[in-house]
Design a protein around this motif. Structure first.
Motif, PDB file in Angstrom:
ATOM      1  N   PHE A  71       0.879  -0.845  -0.246  1.00 17.04           N
ATOM      2  CA  PHE A  71       0.238  -0.021   0.365  1.00 17.04           C
ATOM      3  C   PHE A  71       0.662   1.253  -0.236  1.00 17.04           C
ATOM      4  O   PHE A  71       0.375   2.324  -0.384  1.00 17.04           O
ATOM      5  CB  PHE A  71      -0.843   0.275   1.811  1.00 17.04           C
ATOM      6  CG  PHE A  71      -2.299  -1.032   1.054  1.00 17.04           C
ATOM      7  CD1 PHE A  71      -2.682  -1.232   0.168  1.00 17.04           C
ATOM      8  CD2 PHE A  71      -1.712  -2.323   1.753  1.00 17.04           C
ATOM      9  CE1 PHE A  71      -3.788  -1.791  -0.287  1.00 17.04           C
ATOM     10  CE2 PHE A  71      -2.391  -3.022   1.538  1.00 17.04           C
ATOM     11  CZ  PHE A  71      -3.676  -3.480   1.398  1.00 17.04           C
ATOM     12  N   ARG A  72       2.368   1.120   0.156  1.00 17.68           N
ATOM     13  CA  ARG A  72       2.849   2.367  -0.212  1.00 17.68           C
ATOM     14  C   ARG A  72       2.480   3.237   0.931  1.00 17.68           C
ATOM     15  O   ARG A  72       2.918   4.404   1.148  1.00 17.68           O
ATOM     16  CB  ARG A  72       2.526   2.986  -1.600  1.00 17.68           C
ATOM     17  CG  ARG A  72       2.779   2.610  -2.636  1.00 17.68           C
ATOM     18  CD  ARG A  72       3.821   1.516  -3.458  1.00 17.68           C
ATOM     19  NE  ARG A  72       3.379   1.483  -4.519  1.00 17.68           N
ATOM     20  CZ  ARG A  72       2.953   0.466  -4.782  1.00 17.68           C
ATOM     21  NH1 ARG A  72       3.203  -0.378  -3.922  1.00 17.68           N
ATOM     22  NH2 ARG A  72       2.984  -0.309  -5.954  1.00 17.68           N
ATOM     23  N   LEU A  73       2.484   2.523   1.861  1.00 15.02           N
ATOM     24  CA  LEU A  73       2.023   3.315   3.589  1.00 15.02           C
ATOM     25  C   LEU A  73       3.006   2.984   4.694  1.00 15.02           C
ATOM     26  O   LEU A  73       3.326   1.861   4.946  1.00 15.02           O
ATOM     27  CB  LEU A  73       0.925   3.111   4.059  1.00 15.02           C
ATOM     28  CG  LEU A  73      -0.280   3.477   3.204  1.00 15.02           C
ATOM     29  CD1 LEU A  73      -1.450   2.839   4.192  1.00 15.02           C
ATOM     30  CD2 LEU A  73      -0.571   4.920   3.450  1.00 15.02           C
ATOM     31  N   GLY A  74       4.072   3.878   4.945  1.00 15.85           N
ATOM     32  CA  GLY A  74       5.207   3.694   5.902  1.00 15.85           C
ATOM     33  C   GLY A  74       6.460   3.451   5.159  1.00 15.85           C
ATOM     34  O   GLY A  74       6.478   3.701   3.830  1.00 15.85           O
ATOM     35  N   GLU A  75       7.416   3.643   6.325  1.00 19.98           N
ATOM     36  CA  GLU A  75       8.432   3.656   5.652  1.00 19.98           C
ATOM     37  C   GLU A  75       9.052   1.552   6.107  1.00 19.98           C
ATOM     38  O   GLU A  75       8.938   1.455   7.165  1.00 19.98           O
ATOM     39  CB  GLU A  75       9.447   3.958   6.184  1.00 19.98           C
ATOM     40  CG  GLU A  75       9.074   5.533   5.724  1.00 19.98           C
ATOM     41  CD  GLU A  75       8.901   5.822   3.962  1.00 19.98           C
ATOM     42  OE1 GLU A  75       9.927   4.914   3.573  1.00 19.98           O
ATOM     43  OE2 GLU A  75       8.984   7.042   3.703  1.00 19.98           O
ATOM     44  N   ALA A  76       9.967   1.181   5.460  1.00 20.76           N
ATOM     45  CA  ALA A  76      10.652  -0.250   6.006  1.00 20.76           C
ATOM     46  C   ALA A  76      11.725  -0.079   6.873  1.00 20.76           C
ATOM     47  O   ALA A  76      12.317   1.477   6.885  1.00 20.76           O
ATOM     48  CB  ALA A  76      11.450  -0.523   4.228  1.00 20.76           C
ATOM     49  N   THR A  77      12.510  -0.950   7.145  1.00 22.28           N
ATOM     50  CA  THR A  77      13.191  -1.056   8.327  1.00 22.28           C
ATOM     51  C   THR A  77      13.723  -0.601   8.124  1.00 22.28           C
ATOM     52  O   THR A  77      15.081  -0.139   8.532  1.00 22.28           O
ATOM     53  CB  THR A  77      13.005  -1.325  10.028  1.00 22.28           C
ATOM     54  OG1 THR A  77      11.949  -2.733   9.537  1.00 22.28           O
ATOM     55  CG2 THR A  77      11.540  -0.644  10.556  1.00 22.28           C
ATOM     56  N   ASN A  78      14.483  -1.442   7.200  1.00 24.55           N
ATOM     57  CA  ASN A  78      15.664  -2.651   6.592  1.00 24.55           C
ATOM     58  C   ASN A  78      15.725  -3.314   5.072  1.00 24.55           C
ATOM     59  O   ASN A  78      14.139  -3.195   4.998  1.00 24.55           O
ATOM     60  CB  ASN A  78      15.910  -3.248   7.811  1.00 24.55           C
ATOM     61  CG  ASN A  78      18.018  -2.809   7.102  1.00 24.55           C
ATOM     62  OD1 ASN A  78      18.060  -3.050   6.269  1.00 24.55           O
ATOM     63  ND2 ASN A  78      18.690  -3.879   8.441  1.00 24.55           N
ATOM     64  N   ASN A  79      16.250  -2.875   4.087  1.00 23.13           N
ATOM     65  CA  ASN A  79      16.158  -3.635   3.808  1.00 23.13           C
ATOM     66  C   ASN A  79      16.415  -5.450   3.304  1.00 23.13           C
ATOM     67  O   ASN A  79      16.934  -5.578   4.544  1.00 23.13           O
ATOM     68  CB  ASN A  79      17.259  -2.954   2.356  1.00 23.13           C
ATOM     69  CG  ASN A  79      16.214  -1.819   1.951  1.00 23.13           C
ATOM     70  OD1 ASN A  79      15.039  -1.319   1.073  1.00 23.13           O
ATOM     71  ND2 ASN A  79      17.128  -1.122   0.772  1.00 23.13           N
ATOM     72  N   LEU A  80      16.466  -5.829   2.615  1.00 20.01           N
ATOM     73  CA  LEU A  80      17.084  -7.306   2.046  1.00 20.01           C
ATOM     74  C   LEU A  80      17.785  -7.513   0.678  1.00 20.01           C
ATOM     75  O   LEU A  80      18.061  -6.486  -0.055  1.00 20.01           O
ATOM     76  CB  LEU A  80      15.609  -8.740   2.170  1.00 20.01           C
ATOM     77  CG  LEU A  80      14.595  -8.404   1.133  1.00 20.01           C
ATOM     78  CD1 LEU A  80      15.594  -9.149  -0.010  1.00 20.01           C
ATOM     79  CD2 LEU A  80      13.207  -8.776   1.718  1.00 20.01           C
ATOM     80  N   ARG A  81      18.655  -8.493   1.499  1.00 26.42           N
ATOM     81  CA  ARG A  81      19.867  -8.221  -0.003  1.00 26.42           C
ATOM     82  C   ARG A  81      19.228  -9.221  -1.567  1.00 26.42           C
ATOM     83  O   ARG A  81      18.481 -10.034  -1.299  1.00 26.42           O
ATOM     84  CB  ARG A  81      20.667  -9.549   0.540  1.00 26.42           C
ATOM     85  CG  ARG A  81      21.482  -8.361   1.350  1.00 26.42           C
ATOM     86  CD  ARG A  81      22.590 -10.398   2.866  1.00 26.42           C
ATOM     87  NE  ARG A  81      22.354 -11.229   2.724  1.00 26.42           N
ATOM     88  CZ  ARG A  81      22.754 -12.182   1.566  1.00 26.42           C
ATOM     89  NH1 ARG A  81      23.785 -12.608   0.918  1.00 26.42           N
ATOM     90  NH2 ARG A  81      22.244 -13.647   1.876  1.00 26.42           N
TER      91      ARG A  81
END
Length: 417
Positions: A71-81
């Motif tokens: 939903f493109r709401l909020g931000e991811a706390t981290n990425n994945l490789r």
């Protein structure tokens, strides 16, 4: 005859009658509007993704992963490789997977980095594929495909040049103005967050971040022609959407991904997470519905208060009616019909207010959440609400009608002055 008398009586006190009708209309609009808003948002949420078995992101709670990845709401706390993505998509149980990379924006609209698999496999609603309104899907490094709302709100056309900012919202402090994009495609409306998204390739996301460290740009500017020749293999992504070859593999693969030792990952079930989200939203919805019910009760009480307050003023009116042959029951019915008319007009006006309100908030909801509010004809539930309100209003109006009946009897028994 009684209906005409009741209507003329209302017109004779049009000021207070209008306020009563307005009060009922607002409360009815509030109740029906909340119900329709809730249904529209629920349908819009459910139609955003179709055919996705798992959503995989960095280790975290299921609801935030669903919100930022779908939903493109909020931000991811981290990425994945990227290597983790390749490893899991190579699993024989995975039919296809769509990588997504978020974190950039353009004038408040999210930029989504992905691959051409997005156009092949991503579906919404009842298994509907994303289609182009004009142009083509991206195939060049600096090509961008924009959603229908982006095109409409910003007035963008094909070949429009756009500059992407690093970050979203107030965090978008730096712009990648050394590497502008060109709009090559405009999507048809979907009623989902896709309409508010700018789509570019994963390689483009890598290209505009070459030299960046810890969210800050490099002091050296690379030539775009040189960047094209660089290694643009993604190093990390925000999440990926998975479709399995069989539903039977869902829980086993979810458990294996959650126990992945090379990197902390979380695989969530979109349907189950959606239910959790609605359970949380349900508390808020019930609170709003309770407030609406209290407002309606207050409006109906105002209606009864109005009729009771004018009872003494209308003794002469009642006496005249009795003098021309009207019985106590006629007076009773007159008051009851009058209250019913006020209630009915208030409910009808409430429908009008409801649609005006939904039209007003639909653009706000679409801008803020990317969800479409559909203006539909009232359904069975809305009509049941209205029927309940009308029934309550008619039952409550018995009290002032009974008072009028009793007063009429007393006045008839008293000697004339």
């Amino acid at each position: 005859m009684l209906f005409k008398l009741a209507w003329l009586s209302i017109l004779n006190r049009r000021g207070t009658a209008f306020l009563t009708i307005f009060s009922i209309a607002v409360s009815v609009a509030l109740l029906l509007g909340i119900e329709q808003l809730r249904e529209s948002m629920r349908n819009s949420f459910l139609q955003t993704v179709s055919g996705i078995d798992l959503v995989v992101g960095a280790r975290g709670d299921a609801i935030p992963i669903l919100l930022y990845s779908v939903f493109r709401l909020g931000e991811a706390t981290n990425n994945l490789r990227w290597q983790s993505y390749l490893e899991w998509t190579g699993d024989e149980r995975v039919e296809w997977a769509i990588p997504i990379s978020l974190g950039d924006s353009h004038k408040g609209y999210r930029v989504l980095g992905t691959t051409t698999d997005y156009w092949k496999h991503y579906k919404y609603g009842h298994n509907r594929k994303i289609e182009l309104e004009a142009g083509k899907f991206f195939d060049g490094l600096y090509d961008a495909v924009i959603g229908s709302v982006v095109a409409e709100k910003l007035g963008y056309q094909l070949n429009q040049q756009i500059v992407i900012a690093h970050g979203a919202g107030s965090a978008a402090l730096f712009k990648h103005d050394d590497q502008p994009f060109r709009v090559v495609g405009i999507l048809k409306p979907t009623g989902t967050p896709v309409d508010q998204t700018i789509h570019v390739s994963l390689e483009a996301i890598e290209a505009i971040h070459i030299g960046w460290e810890d969210g800050f740009p490099s002091t050296e500017t690379d030539n775009p022609e040189t960047i094209k020749l660089s290694d643009l293999q993604p190093k990390s992504i925000t999440a990926f959407l998975v479709r399995l070859t069989s539903k039977m593999h869902t829980f086993r693969l979810q458990g294996e991904i959650n126990a992945y030792e090379k990197e902390p990952l979380s695989a969530i079930l979109p349907g189950v997470t959606m239910q959790k989200l609605w359970q949380i939203m349900g508390i808020f919805e019930k609170t709003l519905m309770a407030v609406s019910a209290i407002v309606i009760l207050s409006s109906l009480t105002s209606l009864i208060s109005l009729l009771l307050a004018t009872m003494n003023e209308r003794r002469r009116e009642m006496a005249i009616l009795r003098s021309v042959g009207a019985g106590p029951l006629t007076v009773f019915y007159l008051l009851w019909i009058e209250a019913t008319i006020l209630c009915f007009v208030g409910v009808c006006l409430g429908f009008v207010f409801q649609y005006i309100g939904l039209i007003a908030v639909s653009s706000i909801v679409q801008d803020q959440l990317g969800l479409q509010i559909l203006l539909e004809w009232p359904g069975t539930k809305e009509f049941l609400f209205v029927l309940l309100i009308m029934t309550c209003g008619m039952l409550m109006s018995f009290f002032p009608a009974w008072r009028a009946y009793m007063n009429s009897l007393h006045d008839g028994l008293l000697p004339k002055a």
